[in-house]
Design an enzyme around this catalytic site. Structure first.
Site, short mmCIF file in Angstrom:
data_model
loop_
_atom_site.label_atom_id
_atom_site.label_comp_id
_atom_site.label_asym_id
_atom_site.label_seq_id
_atom_site.Cartn_x
_atom_site.Cartn_y
_atom_site.Cartn_z
N TYR B 127 28.46 -20.98 -5.29
CA TYR B 127 27.81 -19.68 -5.15
C TYR B 127 28.53 -18.63 -5.98
CZ TYR B 127 26.48 -15.26 -2.94
OH TYR B 127 26.06 -13.97 -2.72
N LYS B 131 27.25 -16.80 -9.40
CA LYS B 131 27.06 -15.34 -9.42
C LYS B 131 27.88 -14.71 -10.53
CE LYS B 131 24.99 -13.05 -6.81
NZ LYS B 131 23.58 -12.58 -6.87
#
Ligand SMILES: Cc1cc2nc3c(=O)[nH]c(=O)nc-3n(C[C@H](O)[C@H](O)[C@H](O)COP(=O)(O)OP(=O)(O)OC[C@H]3O[C@@H](n4cnc5c(N)ncnc54)[C@H](O)[C@@H]3O)c2cc1C
Ligand code: SF4
Lengths: 541, 481
Positions: B127, B131
């Site tokens: 994640y 990002k």
């Protein structure tokens, strides 16, 4: 004298009837949701299933909303009340009423007849111990208990438990007891001495607002088993019957379909008029009277008072001392009924009561015992951890022996529990929402555990063991015995009323519902609310 | 003329707050990208315009972008998605959105990232990595941009907050600790939204990276203790668990067992990194009016306790199904009603029961097979096939899947059967039997029920694993946190 009463619940109608009989002019404002016609009045419970055109619609609601399903997410299940669609009108809320809740999940009613249109009829007088926090004792209440018993009809008798219920006039003979109840009572009779000595607890017949002999146009109970779904012949008492009686008086004016919003206060602090809204058109009406009587039920009455103060003084006050009985439901199995049949043609609500003496006389624990007869099965079936086919089999085999003990605990006024307005939550009309906060008393768990232990032993000795792991402590608000926010007090304290229920803060205001209770005993309060309303009408007007 | 704004991830936790704030204002005209139309919102006068589409398919929203001045990009894969999905939604999704913006002449790009994008230790944390990669794409896009990195975002509906609430109700709360204790700076979602609105209002996007946190940093441990105190009205115990070995173990299990795991190794990165905001002008500006962390926590706990939905007689709100019952669904429900009625009461249903069942399952949102999860679908199909498999599936669900679709369907059917003729007799018939016969019946039920459970488990446990593994962990475009 012209008296304006708000609310047609048990408190309002019994106040009004006494006032009418004393020739006062009574105007009653009410939201007054009306009961729809009763389906097939001659059928008994099973007959409904056979003869109705759309039984699923009747029992489950037009949108099947009465089917009790688990919430998709754990932890989101709501408290199950088991109230049928035929009683939906009792809980239908008008749009101007909103609430914020914290630790308290109440029911409110805007029906003609109030919450007691769907009550279960338990009617018990309070004794001197339980009235010790009140500014009067049993003697002052006795004639009014008698008067109300005469009006509504209460079936009950004298037995071992009666020592807990002080005597009053006009009790009707008891109803026929169902077999399961009869066997329990017989088992108790055989061991009475030992059981009451060992547990300081007693079992006996309940007091129920139901007719065992006809009264006026109301018939006596014919054991049709439809009590929960709505008694078709007036045997079971609901306040709309008294409202009907009030409406035969020429000095009575009933104004339904209006929402009383607030009392307009003059600078002197007295009420100038009451402001209400027509629920269809929203038109505002002002009405004047010589005296104003609030009987909207504790939550609505407090809301009206709070709104009135907010409107006139721009002030938000806290009405402390909110009370409700904690309830614990403990299912049990009456072993002597195993293998026996049940009789669907029985009176449905509780026919036996149970009392536990507590450390202090006013801390008496009051139990009500309902044996399973006619009932909605699927909520029980779905609670078993089995496939539904097996659940049905097990349920049928055990049905006649199943019963539930409903234990009620007293409550007392505490600062931590209150009703107020919440300025953060404003409704469409700009009013802050009514907001309730409740925290249980310290040590509550121990009290509940002790009472449950007593009940467990007692019922075990009766051959009717509590089903392990099934006792359920209901969330606060579920017993629907709200009270205490504007208590009776001989002293002139703020936010209290006099012994004749006249407000100490607003001079021409009287309050006759649960708000005025200074203490909430374990026994169901409504009989006392009705008797107190009669007392106020009889003595202060 | 109002500023035209396009929002992705509007259905997420921060997105909802942002839309609520911007929609009523006459200064903005709002378009929100949603995967499924949310009922009612589109028709609202003055409400946001809903664009039904998919972030990864620019064709679905290209037209809507035209004429927009600002894009607020909140959509992201979060939670326990697979590394592949993180890559697809967070990196690819951002890439195609940027391309579409350029093509449509959008000028300003407000990119909502996460404090984790700047974590030093991003091991196992796809994640955070994706990002960070998305941020790079934004920086290199040539658009006027601002990147916002919120820290721990709390709010009544915050997924993190709700997990925390559950955990802190436990008598002992696990606290993972690595080489050094870490700090957090929790912020209320309203404050994040305030920050975003402030940026949308501002003149220029200067290519800044703005980290947003609450009023003050505090040790993770202190934050947990504060929450525990507020939830339980008394201090609780914290149990320290060494972070390193746990992360290693989770990482090893992940490729096979991810769908069954409560947390992933990556998510534990919060315990290895500080999540605090580097000072910046927006943070300073917002901080001035933030409540203290203590107040923030107690207010949230109190909000969780209060609500107005407790009023009423305890019925689940019936979800009004707006899709009509198709002929196909109707036929399936009819067959299902026959199979399940025969299973439950031993006779076939009459036409009235069939019709009621179809209506009841429809209004309770149980009518369309395609709505169900893989596992629910299997249980329902199994139950439809014959009495024996119906009982087996029911026995399994009655014990282990009590809120599942099959269980709900069976309860609906039971509720109907017990109230209508002739099937009510299966519930209400008055029977007297000898005690011995009754005990025998009970024993019989126990035995069949046990066998059914075994059979059900034999079929459904492997199914459960299969469904969990193949779950195309749906590319959930939610707002970044
Ligand atoms: C399921 C159930 C079972 C129960 N069982 C028992 C039992 O066995 N024994 C027992 O003693 N009690 C029982 N109760 C409690 C009992 O019903 C209540 O104590 C009783 O109804 C309270 O009476 P009340 O007149 O004070 O107020 P309510 O019954 O609440 O009546 C309020 C009245 O005021 C009107 N009103 C309210 N606000 C406004 C407004 N703003 N403007 C105009 N009109 C307004 C309403 O329309 C209504 O007519 C039970 C309740 C429930 C729900
Ligand atoms: S009180 Fe109950 S059993 Fe008696 S007549 Fe009324 S509904 Fe029937």
């Amino acid at each position: 004298m012209k008296i304006l009463v708000v609310g047609s619940g048990p408190s309002g109608v019994h106040f009004a009837l006494t006032a009418l009989r004393k020739n006062h002019q009574v105007v009653m404002l009410d939201v007054g949701r009306a009961r729809p016609a009763i389906a097939l009045p001659d059928a008994d419970f099973l007959g409904l299933k056979q003869q109705l055109d759309d039984p699923a619609g009747y029992f489950l609601g037009p949108d099947f909303e009465s089917i009790s399903l688990p919430a998709p997410e754990p932890g989101n299940d709501k408290e199950y009340y088991g109230l049928p669609p035929s009683k939906d009108y009792v809980f239908d809320r008008p749009e101007p009423f909103a609430m914020r809740l914290d630790g308290f999940s109440p029911l409110v009613s805007f029906a003609a007849g109030g919450l007691a249109e769907s009550w279960t009829g338990g009617s018990y007088p309070l004794n001197d111990d339980e009235l010790s926090a009140f500014p009067f004792g049993y003697e002052a209440m006795a004639p009014h208990y008698g008067e109300v018993a005469e009006r509504i009809g209460i079936a009950g008798g004298q037995d071992d438990l009666s020592v807990c219920f002080p005597p009053h006039d006009h009790l009707q003979p008891m109803l026929d007891l169902d077999e399961s109840g009869a066997r329990l009572l017989a088992a108790y009779e055989r061991r009475r001495e030992r059981l009451s000595a060992k547990y300081k607890a007693r079992l006996g017949r309940s007091r129920q607002a139901v007719l065992s002999t006809p009264k006026g146009s109301r018939q006596s109970c014919r054991y049709c088993g439809r009590c929960l779904w709505g008694c078709p012949n007036g045997a079971f008492y609901t306040p709309s019957l008294t409202l009907r009686e009030c409406r035969t008086y020429p000095n009575f004016e009933y104004v339904p379909n209006v929402f009383a919003s607030h009392l307009e206060l003059a600078p002197s602090g007295a009420i100038e008029h009451v402001v209400s809204y027509d629920l269809d058109g929203g038109a505002e009406t002002r009405r004047m009277a010589d005296a104003y009587v609030l009987a909207c039920g504790t939550l609505s009455t407090s809301n009206l008072v709070l709104r009135s103060i907010y409107r006139s003084r721009k002030e938000i006050v806290r009405l402390t001392g909110l009370m409700d009985n904690r309830q614990v439901l403990a299912p049990f199995c009456n072993l002597s009924m195993l293998g026996r049949s049940f009789n669907p043609r029985s009176y449905q609500y509780h026919q036996l009561a149970f009392g536990i003496e507590a450390s202090a006389p006013d801390r008496y624990v009051h139990g009500q015992i309902t044996t399973l007869k006619t009932a909605t099965a699927h909520p029980i079936l779905r609670s078993l951890p089995l496939d539904l086919k097996s659940s049905i089999g097990v349920f049928k085999a055990l049905r006649s022996s199943l019963a539930v003990l409903n234990l009620n605990f007293c409550d007392w006024r505490r600062e931590t529990n209150y009703l107020t307005l919440s300025p953060e939550h404003v409704d469409a009309h700009g009013w802050p929402a009514l907001s309730a906060r409740y925290r249980p008393p310290p040590g509550e768990n121990e009290t509940i555990r002790a009472a449950c232990a007593t009940a467990r032993g007692f019922f075990w000795d009766l051959g009717a063991p509590l089903i392990p792991g099934m006792a359920h402590v209901r969330p606060m608000g579920s017993s629907v015995h709200y009270s205490g926010t504007l208590p009776m007090s001989t002293e002139r304290r703020a936010w209290s009323v006099s012994p004749t229920c006249q407000s100490h803060d607003i001079e021409n205001l009287f309050i006759v519902d649960g708000s005025v209770m200074p203490f909430l005993p374990a026994k169901n309060l409504t009989f006392t609310l009705m008797a107190n309303a009669v007392r106020v009408a009889a003595t202060a007007f | 003329m109002p500023q035209s704004i396009f929002v992705t991830g509007a259905g997420g936790f921060i997105g909802q707050g942002l839309v609520r704030k911007l929609a009523p204002s006459a200064n903005y005209s709002l378009k929100v990208l949603t995967r499924r139309p949310r009922l009612g919102v589109t028709s609202q006068v003055g409400g946001p315009q809903e664009i039904t589409g998919d972030l990864l398919e620019p064709a679905t929203y290209r037209d809507a972008l035209r004429g927009c001045e600002t894009v607020v990009h909140l959509a992201a894969a979060t939670g326990r998605a697979t590394p592949k999905d993180y890559e697809r939604v967070n990196v690819e999704g951002t890439r195609v959105l940027i391309e579409a913006c350029k093509a449509a002449g959008v000028r300003r790009f407000l990119h909502v990232s996460t404090i984790a994008a700047g974590y030093a230790d991003q091991s196992y944390y796809s994640y955070a990595k994706t990002k960070a990669e998305a941020e790079r794409l934004v920086r290199e896009s040539g658009l006027e941009f601002v990147i916002v990195r919120p820290t721990l975002v709390l709010g009544e509906k915050s997924p993190i907050w709700n997990t925390l609430l559950k955990i802190t109700k436990l008598p002992v709360v696990p606290l993972f600790e690595g080489a050094r204790p870490v700090s957090v700076q929790p912020i209320h979602v309203d404050d994040v939204v305030r920050g975003l609105v402030r940026l949308v209002e501002s003149e220029s996007f200067k290519g800044e990276v703005l980290e947003l946190g609450g009023p003050r940093p505090l040790a993770f441990r202190a934050f947990l203790a504060l929450t525990q105190q507020a939830v339980r009205d008394k201090p609780g115990k914290l149990l320290r668990i060494p972070l390193g070995p746990v992360r290693l173990m989770l990482a090893a299990m992940e490729p096979i067992a991810r769908p069954l795991m409560p947390v992933t190794a990556g998510q534990l990165a919060v315990f290895a990194n500080d999540s605090i905001a580097a000072p910046n002008w927006l943070q300073t500006e917002l901080q001035a009016t933030m409540p203290s962390t203590e107040e923030l926590i107690t207010t949230l706990v109190d909000q969780g306790r209060s609500g107005d939905d407790g009023l009423g007689i305890g019925r689940e709100k019936v979800r009004r199904e707006t899709r009509p019952l198709t002929d196909q669904a109707q036929r399936t429900l009819q067959d299902e009603c026959r199979a399940l009625t025969t299973y439950l009461v031993g006779t076939a249903p009459n036409a009235y029961i069939e019709a009621q069942y179809a209506r009841a399952t429809h209004v309770h949102g149980l009518a369309f097979d395609e709505d169900f999860s893989c596992f629910d679908r299997t249980t329902v199909r199994l139950a439809r096939s014959n009495r024996i498999t119906a009982r087996a599936a029911d026995a399994y669900c009655g014990l282990l899947h009590r809120r599942g679709i099959l269980r709900r369907k069976l309860i609906v059917l039971t509720a109907i059967l017990e109230h209508v003729a002739p099937t009510y007799a299966a519930f209400d018939r008055v029977e007297t039997r000898s005690l011995a016969a009754m005990l025998l019946t009970l024993a019989g039920h126990g035995m069949v029920s046990g066998l059914s459970l075994l059979l059900g488990a034999a079929v459904l446990l492997p199914t459960k694993l299969y469904c969990a593994l193949t779950a195309r962990s749906a590319p959930r475009a939610r707002s970044a946190q």
